[in-house]
Design an enzyme around this catalytic site. Sequence first.
Site, PDB file in Angstrom:
ATOM      1  N   CYS A 246       0.836  -0.873   0.286  1.00 11.78           N
ATOM      2  CA  CYS A 246      -0.023   0.290   0.466  1.00 11.78           C
ATOM      3  C   CYS A 246       0.565   1.130   0.094  1.00 11.78           C
ATOM      4  O   CYS A 246       2.148   1.341   0.804  1.00 11.78           O
ATOM      5  CB  CYS A 246      -0.898   0.470   1.084  1.00 11.78           C
ATOM      6  SG  CYS A 246      -2.226  -1.150   1.291  1.00 11.78           S
TER       7      CYS A 246
ATOM      8  N   ARG B 283       3.946  -0.229  -4.641  1.00 13.91           N
ATOM      9  CA  ARG B 283       3.302  -0.986  -3.385  1.00 13.91           C
ATOM     10  C   ARG B 283       2.157  -1.614  -3.169  1.00 13.91           C
ATOM     11  O   ARG B 283       1.530  -2.211  -2.211  1.00 13.91           O
ATOM     12  CB  ARG B 283       3.827   0.257  -2.142  1.00 13.91           C
ATOM     13  CG  ARG B 283       5.045   1.070  -2.303  1.00 13.91           C
ATOM     14  CD  ARG B 283       4.617   1.829  -1.413  1.00 13.91           C
ATOM     15  NE  ARG B 283       4.595   1.541  -0.261  1.00 13.91           N
ATOM     16  CZ  ARG B 283       5.582   1.429   0.545  1.00 13.91           C
ATOM     17  NH1 ARG B 283       6.785   1.828   0.119  1.00 13.91           N
ATOM     18  NH2 ARG B 283       5.838   0.773   2.499  1.00 13.91           N
TER      19      ARG B 283
ATOM     20  N   TRP C 118      -2.580  -2.797  -2.160  1.00 10.73           N
ATOM     21  CA  TRP C 118      -2.065  -3.703  -1.767  1.00 10.73           C
ATOM     22  C   TRP C 118      -3.001  -5.035  -0.906  1.00 10.73           C
ATOM     23  O   TRP C 118      -2.770  -4.346   0.200  1.00 10.73           O
ATOM     24  CB  TRP C 118      -0.892  -4.232  -1.843  1.00 10.73           C
ATOM     25  CG  TRP C 118      -0.658  -6.082  -2.010  1.00 10.73           C
ATOM     26  CD1 TRP C 118       0.127  -6.657  -2.701  1.00 10.73           C
ATOM     27  CD2 TRP C 118      -0.211  -6.719  -1.109  1.00 10.73           C
ATOM     28  NE1 TRP C 118       0.365  -7.786  -2.912  1.00 10.73           N
ATOM     29  CE2 TRP C 118      -0.137  -7.930  -1.472  1.00 10.73           C
ATOM     30  CE3 TRP C 118       0.186  -7.516   0.537  1.00 10.73           C
ATOM     31  CZ2 TRP C 118       0.226  -9.149  -0.830  1.00 10.73           C
ATOM     32  CZ3 TRP C 118      -0.637  -8.163   1.492  1.00 10.73           C
ATOM     33  CH2 TRP C 118      -0.522  -9.331   0.686  1.00 10.73           C
TER      34      TRP C 118
ATOM     35  N   ASN D  42      -1.921   2.505   4.880  1.00  5.26           N
ATOM     36  CA  ASN D  42      -0.686   2.016   5.278  1.00  5.26           C
ATOM     37  C   ASN D  42      -0.429   0.887   6.722  1.00  5.26           C
ATOM     38  O   ASN D  42      -0.256   1.333   7.226  1.00  5.26           O
ATOM     39  CB  ASN D  42       0.070   2.658   4.557  1.00  5.26           C
ATOM     40  CG  ASN D  42       1.450   0.904   4.170  1.00  5.26           C
ATOM     41  OD1 ASN D  42       2.434   1.258   5.065  1.00  5.26           O
ATOM     42  ND2 ASN D  42       0.865   0.008   4.305  1.00  5.26           N
ATOM     43  N   GLY D  43      -0.854  -0.860   6.531  1.00  8.43           N
ATOM     44  CA  GLY D  43      -0.681  -1.373   7.353  1.00  8.43           C
ATOM     45  C   GLY D  43      -1.628  -2.434   7.734  1.00  8.43           C
ATOM     46  O   GLY D  43      -2.726  -3.258   6.931  1.00  8.43           O
TER      47      GLY D  43
ATOM     48  N   GLU E  76      16.784 -18.623  -6.744  1.00  7.35           N
ATOM     49  CA  GLU E  76      17.102 -16.953  -7.009  1.00  7.35           C
ATOM     50  C   GLU E  76      15.920 -17.030  -8.777  1.00  7.35           C
ATOM     51  O   GLU E  76      15.712 -16.504  -9.286  1.00  7.35           O
ATOM     52  CB  GLU E  76      18.133 -15.957  -6.777  1.00  7.35           C
ATOM     53  CG  GLU E  76      17.852 -14.656  -7.663  1.00  7.35           C
ATOM     54  CD  GLU E  76      16.684 -14.371  -7.077  1.00  7.35           C
ATOM     55  OE1 GLU E  76      16.220 -14.535  -5.901  1.00  7.35           O
ATOM     56  OE2 GLU E  76      16.672 -12.785  -7.176  1.00  7.35           O
TER      57      GLU E  76
ATOM     58  N   LYS F  19      12.300 -15.864  -9.285  1.00 10.39           N
ATOM     59  CA  LYS F  19      12.316 -14.584 -10.781  1.00 10.39           C
ATOM     60  C   LYS F  19      11.246 -15.049 -11.575  1.00 10.39           C
ATOM     61  O   LYS F  19       9.849 -14.130 -12.248  1.00 10.39           O
ATOM     62  CB  LYS F  19      13.772 -14.741 -11.212  1.00 10.39           C
ATOM     63  CG  LYS F  19      14.617 -13.619 -10.799  1.00 10.39           C
ATOM     64  CD  LYS F  19      14.444 -12.345 -10.450  1.00 10.39           C
ATOM     65  CE  LYS F  19      13.080 -11.586  -9.001  1.00 10.39           C
ATOM     66  NZ  LYS F  19      14.249 -11.214  -7.966  1.00 10.39           N
TER      67      LYS F  19
ATOM     68  N   GLU G  12       7.987 -15.443  -9.959  1.00 10.16           N
ATOM     69  CA  GLU G  12       7.107 -13.943 -10.244  1.00 10.16           C
ATOM     70  C   GLU G  12       6.756 -13.032 -11.353  1.00 10.16           C
ATOM     71  O   GLU G  12       5.005 -12.165 -11.055  1.00 10.16           O
ATOM     72  CB  GLU G  12       7.673 -13.757  -8.594  1.00 10.16           C
ATOM     73  CG  GLU G  12       8.895 -12.304  -8.770  1.00 10.16           C
ATOM     74  CD  GLU G  12       9.743 -12.317  -8.281  1.00 10.16           C
ATOM     75  OE1 GLU G  12       9.159 -11.104  -7.645  1.00 10.16           O
ATOM     76  OE2 GLU G  12      10.891 -11.943  -7.938  1.00 10.16           O
TER      77      GLU G  12
ATOM     78  N   HIS H 144      14.639 -38.118  -4.455  1.00  5.83           N
ATOM     79  CA  HIS H 144      14.132 -38.537  -3.899  1.00  5.83           C
ATOM     80  C   HIS H 144      12.254 -37.773  -3.451  1.00  5.83           C
ATOM     81  O   HIS H 144      11.924 -37.136  -2.876  1.00  5.83           O
ATOM     82  CB  HIS H 144      14.827 -37.898  -1.911  1.00  5.83           C
ATOM     83  CG  HIS H 144      15.690 -37.804  -1.604  1.00  5.83           C
ATOM     84  ND1 HIS H 144      16.608 -39.251  -1.415  1.00  5.83           N
ATOM     85  CD2 HIS H 144      17.359 -37.617  -1.947  1.00  5.83           C
ATOM     86  CE1 HIS H 144      17.707 -39.601  -1.309  1.00  5.83           C
ATOM     87  NE2 HIS H 144      18.373 -38.564  -1.486  1.00  5.83           N
TER      88      HIS H 144
ATOM     89  N   LYS I 276       6.524  -4.363  -3.859  1.00  6.68           N
ATOM     90  CA  LYS I 276       7.418  -4.902  -3.561  1.00  6.68           C
ATOM     91  C   LYS I 276       7.939  -4.046  -2.098  1.00  6.68           C
ATOM     92  O   LYS I 276       8.625  -5.302  -1.880  1.00  6.68           O
ATOM     93  CB  LYS I 276       8.528  -3.158  -4.459  1.00  6.68           C
ATOM     94  CG  LYS I 276       9.793  -3.325  -4.483  1.00  6.68           C
ATOM     95  CD  LYS I 276      10.818  -2.537  -6.052  1.00  6.68           C
ATOM     96  CE  LYS I 276      12.030  -3.020  -5.860  1.00  6.68           C
ATOM     97  NZ  LYS I 276      12.200  -4.403  -5.626  1.00  6.68           N
TER      98      LYS I 276
END
Length: 582
Positions: A2, A27, A72, A96-97, A456, A460, A463, A479, A577
């Site tokens: 947010c 955000r 968000w 925001n929160g 990583e 990438k 996402e 396994h 982000k």
Amino acid sequence: MCGIYCYVGKKKAIPILIDGLTSLEYRGYDSAGIAYVTDKINIIKEKGKLTNLIKLVDKNTDTYLGIGHTRWATHGSPNKVNAHPHKQGSITLVHNGIIENYQELKKLLTNYSLKSETDTEVLACLIDKLYQENHNIIKVLSKLNELIKGSYALGIILDDDLNSIYAIKKNSPLIIAKSDIGNFLASDIPAILKYTNQYILLNDNEIVHLTKDKITIYDKRLNVLNKDVYTYDGTIEDVSKQNYEHYMLKEIYEQPEVIKNTLLPFLNGDQKLPNIKKYKQIHIVACGSAYHAGLIGKYLIEKYCHIETKVEIASEYRYQDNFIDKKTLVIFISQSGETADTLACLKKVKDICDTIGIINVFNSSIAREVKEVIYTKAGCEIAVATTKAYSCQVAILSLIAYYNSKTENILNNFNKLIQDLNNLLKNDYSKIADLIKMDEKVFYIGRGIDYTLALEGSLKLKEISYINSVAYPAGELKHGTISLIENDTKVIAIVTDKNLKDKTISNIKETKARGAKVIYITTTFLDEESDFYDEKIVIPDNQLFQPLLTIIPIQLIAYHTAKLRGCDIDKPKNLAKSVTVE
Ligand code: G6P
């Protein structure tokens, strides 16, 4: 998570709010809204990206004060009703929160009828109730901390004070900015750069009263504070896309430069790295890609400094027994310096042991709370999927390991690294992207450091391209996960460690025998012709900074694949982000 943007001044507010929200859109982009003042408070909000809101607003509206929000979603689906601002009684606010006790609060606020499913609207009711009782908003805000559990950065306007914006924050970021055209509140600094580089940092529970020509800040006992005004060392150019199609591509290409900026002050001796040899154990705590950078740090610190090092995901570490004492060093890694879980871990341990932050955003919450901060100089990173900030984190961790073990040839390896990075970035990896673009699943495998790069790479890819990609330690595949390999399954195998090469190649052959199509990433030193791969990417060797080279094709494969699949590369769905909620 947010974004909040508020303005009061002498210019028309709506274009300014839209500009600010545009730079905060990373955000969250589930919905967006603004409230602005004419002879009354007006609210416009809409589901989806900011472009949907922009279609509804009239930028010429005669208004000089407004609050804005890009969301968000946490509580309640991403629809128009749940979008901010929320209005209850005299209070209109953006938040925001997360208000953790909003269900309990709701039971005390039965006189209000709620329109949305959000925790934020409950907060608007609570603030309105308290405000109706004593008509002093500053006093009301000073009591919030006693009533609310959770995190909040709030921008508030009142029906009966149309010239002011009020704000408070706790565990969520919020800065004040001042300029010749008026005063601002924003979730981060880049969002104000179009108008000013003068900003004031807020601590938790400080209360703000903004008018067009005055900024007043109170502590929770209502004393007026005289706070420092900082000058941000950057310009609007830093946050522009320049000639690149996407921010992510620009940021990938900036890597040689930002790694150089990050490491040179230490290599030149202008800045000193911490002495980690005095600690018995090291914990590295982070989230997302910063956690993956931490995994590389662990390998290097253990290999070069022989100190037992453990890497933990912050949301797990937060609720575990941490077994730390004065001989423990905890390193926090964060691009934003605001990630809620990482910050909470820091607060948990900082009075018990020494802490270091490897942080990109200057003066961010984590940077301010750690005992010692090392800044990565990645500059503003806008794409939600991190690339250059991750690389700078890896670069700093590498240097910490090498300096503490008195490794030789650091400078030679560094100079070669920068040259090789520039050359590597000239290569085109769209052929590999074309090969995997229709796949539903892709495997990344590797051993040792190559496994952390596989993690990583897989993150990438999934996402931004939404291909279900998993990373596996190459030796672990048999396994269980090998059951998913079938004809034409793509396996991207990373082999840059000569000691583990033969072992990994055996594992690659196991997948090949089951029909896998193998994309083999290796170094010039280890390269050889063979039949166990279908495509090969050969990258230059670097004894000390190999991961920083290996990651380049991995990032570009993800980028080009997402592009071929028509994805919104800089703003992948459901993500944000800066994750300032738990
Ligand atoms: C989000 C971002 C990731 C990032 C992670 C940690 O999930 O999308 O790119 O690695 O948060 O963020 P931080 O700011 O603490 O590095």
